[in-house]
Each structure stands twice: as structure tokens, then as C-alpha cells.
Write an enzyme that holds these catalytic residues in place. Structure first.
Site, PDB file in Angstrom:
ATOM      1  N   SER A  12       0.835  -1.197   0.000  1.00 37.72           N
ATOM      2  CA  SER A  12       0.000   0.000   0.000  1.00 37.72           C
ATOM      3  C   SER A  12       0.872   1.251   0.000  1.00 37.72           C
ATOM      4  O   SER A  12       0.383   2.336  -0.307  1.00 37.72           O
ATOM      5  CB  SER A  12      -0.888   0.016   1.238  1.00 37.72           C
ATOM      6  OG  SER A  12      -0.085   0.117   2.390  1.00 37.72           O
ATOM      7  N   CYS A  74       3.131  -6.942   1.822  1.00 41.84           N
ATOM      8  CA  CYS A  74       2.102  -6.313   2.660  1.00 41.84           C
ATOM      9  C   CYS A  74       1.354  -7.412   3.409  1.00 41.84           C
ATOM     10  O   CYS A  74       0.769  -8.303   2.777  1.00 41.84           O
ATOM     11  CB  CYS A  74       1.155  -5.544   1.737  1.00 41.84           C
ATOM     12  SG  CYS A  74      -0.286  -4.856   2.571  1.00 41.84           S
ATOM     13  N   ASN A  75       1.375  -7.359   4.705  1.00 36.59           N
ATOM     14  CA  ASN A  75       0.668  -8.376   5.505  1.00 36.59           C
ATOM     15  C   ASN A  75      -0.840  -8.288   5.318  1.00 36.59           C
ATOM     16  O   ASN A  75      -1.535  -9.296   5.300  1.00 36.59           O
ATOM     17  CB  ASN A  75       0.979  -8.196   6.997  1.00 36.59           C
ATOM     18  CG  ASN A  75       2.378  -8.637   7.364  1.00 36.59           C
ATOM     19  OD1 ASN A  75       2.620  -9.793   7.671  1.00 36.59           O
ATOM     20  ND2 ASN A  75       3.317  -7.715   7.300  1.00 36.59           N
ATOM     21  N   CYS A 179       3.167  -6.030  10.083  1.00 37.28           N
ATOM     22  CA  CYS A 179       2.920  -5.050   9.015  1.00 37.28           C
ATOM     23  C   CYS A 179       4.281  -4.601   8.515  1.00 37.28           C
ATOM     24  O   CYS A 179       5.163  -4.273   9.323  1.00 37.28           O
ATOM     25  CB  CYS A 179       2.135  -3.853   9.558  1.00 37.28           C
ATOM     26  SG  CYS A 179       2.057  -2.447   8.419  1.00 37.28           S
TER      27      CYS A 179
END
Ligand code: DGL
Length: 289
Positions: A12, A74-75, A179
Site C-alpha cells: 500500500s 504487505c501483511n 505489518c
């Protein structure tokens, strides 16, 4: 022109840069497309249908580039969407998983810090359950933060004590970063709790290395230099930036309609997506060129 057949990294925003850095030695000279959607970050507070729409746009771009493999750096996206992305795209997809198992080998009190979406995901709950079965004496707490990713996106550079506004009052032996944005706070979080900190980035590098070596075994290495995407595809992928290093000198170019700089033995890094400019600046500031 942008070289096709490279490795995609998606996040993101800036968080995936920490994953990219961990992977830098396994990229085998393939071009890299770093797709950061900073304009829509943080994803962790958004409903899944919004995240899905943004992610599909990025993955369609990777498909147009004939990506050899894609890393979901990205988790949140891994936790919410990895299964459906694997079903929808032909290229291998590597996700990132919070390093709960490695931490459970080391400490008895674990704190997993993640985005709100990851913290409440079934994927993380299943992971925590599996760890509990293997290590029944380990206590695992999960904290979902609405603010930490945004803090990192904003370039937070405060003292560790300032994290008290964002982190829960706990006394963990190990903190697991769920994260990829938080990797940039790794030292500060460690200092704040006086705890060991784990992220999943090295594990991603190992998995990516495996995927790439399998690919190399299964097909002859292709010469991508004449393999350009059609113009429509390039226009949709804008803006992007190219960084490459020639001997010791770094060349950093921004072109409106694309450029391909071919340099022997160097990875060409394309920054793509709504956060291209921000990410290249962040990358430069954090890692230098
Ligand atoms: N870096 C991402 C993660 O690992 C996303 C953070 C966000 O956008 O909320 O979860």
C-alpha cells in the site's frame, strides 16, 4: 522502455521497501517493479472490497508486464487476498507472514502488532492457533493498530517513548511485526519494550529465492531486451521511475512515457503506482543509492 519479465513487489505504500531491501541479494538481475499505492494507504482500515479493487489494478499491471513472480510485500493484502490472487493470476505469488513461529522459539510472552485488518483476519488467527498448538506455554497477544502504518507513511522519526501513544501497555519478551511498514520502526519498538523484534522479511527473501531458482530450472533464461509492452500498457502504468547504477555512479531518471536503461549486472528498479515519487524518495533516504 520498461523491461518485461521482472519481479513485482506490491504494498500500500513504503512498507514493502523494507521487504525489497531484504530481497536485494536474491533478485538475480531481473528488473523489479515496485508498485506502491500510497495515495490509498493505509489499507488496514479499509473494507476488503476497496482493498481488492486497488490490488487487482496493481496485479493486472504485473500480468501485463509478464511478471516472473510477485511478492505481496504487505501483511494486510496477504492476510485478506492471497488465496484469491493465487487463483486469479498465473505467476507465482509470495506472501509475507508474521514471524510468530520464530518468535515463539525464543520467548514466552509474544506481542503481535499488526494493522486492524490483519489483526482480525482468519489467516492470522489460524497462524496463532498453530503456534499455540506447537508451543502451548507461550502467551500470544495480538494488537491491531489503526495509526502505526500512517505514522510510518508520514516519515515518523520521533523518540521510542513517543510510541506510547500508539502501542499497548504490555511487557513482551518478543514483538512480532505484522505489518511491513513497522519494519522501519523495528529498533524503536525494540527499545520501547526492551524486547526482541521479529519481522517476516528474511523468510520472504528465502521463498522468493526458491521460486526464482525453480523458474530458472524450468525454462531457459530469456532475453527480455526486445520484449517491450505495447504503448497502451505503458501509458496505463505511469508514472514510473528508473534507478540504476553504472559502475559506482547512480543514474536516476524520471521520464514521462517510460525509459529502459540497460546496465550489465545491475537490477533495474521501476517505481510504479500512485506513490512512485514518494517511494523513490523514501528508498533513497532510507537506503541510499
Ligand atoms: N504495509 C502493509 C502491511 O503490511 C499495509 C499497511 C496499511 O496500508 O495499512 O500490512
Amino acid at each position: 522502455m520498461m523491461r518485461k519479465g521482472g519481479i513485482g513487489f506490491f504494498d500500500s505504500g513504503v512498507g514493502g521497501l523494507s521487504v525489497l531491501r531484504a530481497c536485494k541479494d536474491v533478485l538475480c538481475g531481473y528488473p523489479v517493479y515496485y508498485y506502491g499505492d500510497n495515495a490509498n494507504a493505509p489499507y488496514g482500515n479499509r473494507p476488503i472490497y476497496e482493498v481488492r479493487a486497488y490490488v487487482r489494478e496493481a496485479f493486472d499491471f504485473f500480468a501485463r508486464m509478464d511478471a516472473l513472480a510477485v511478492v505481496i510485500a504487505c501483511n494486510t493484502v496477504t492476510a485478506l487476498l492471497i488465496d484469491e490472487l493465487r487463483a486469479a493470476y498465473a505467476f507465482p505469488i509470495v506472501g509475507v507472514e508474521p514471524a510468530v513461529f520464530p518468535a515463539a522459539k525464543v520467548g514466552k510472552r509474544l506481542l503481535v502488532v499488526a494493522t486492524k485488518a490483519t489483526a482480525s483476519s482468519l489467516r492470522l488467527k489460524n497462524l496463532v492457533n498453530r503456534v499455540q498448538i506447537t508451543y502451548p506455554n507461550v502467551e500470544i497477544k495480538v494488537f491491531g493498530s489503526e495509526k502505526l502504518a500512517e505514522l510510518v507513511e508520514g516519515g515518523f522519526d520521533g523518540a521510542p517513548s513517543e510510541l506510547s501513544r500508539y502501542l499497548p501497555t504490555e511487557n513482551p519478551e518478543c514483538v512480532v511485526l505484522g505489518c511491513t511498514h513497522y519494519s522501519f520502526l523495528s529498533e524503536k519498538i525494540g527499545e520501547y519494550y526492551g524486547a526482541k523484534v521479529f519481522d517476516g522479511n528474511e523468510a520472504v527473501a528465502k521463498r522468493l529465492a526458491n521460486v526464482l531458482s525453480l523458474r530458472q530450472e524450468s525454462r531457459q533464461k530469456k532475453d527480455f531486451s526486445s520484449d517491450y509492452p505495447p504503448m497502451g500498457c505503458l501509458l496505463r502504468s505511469l508514472p514510473f521511475f528508473v534507478r540504476t547504477s553504472k559502475a559506482k555512479k547512480t543514474v536516476f531518471r524520471l521520464k514521462k512515457y517510460g525509459v529502459c536503461v540497460k546496465v550489465k549486472n545491475a537490477t533495474t528498479l521501476y517505481f510504479v503506482g500512485s506513490g512512485a515519487l514518494k517511494n523513490i524518495q523514501f528508498y533513497k533516504r532510507m537506503f541510499g543509492f
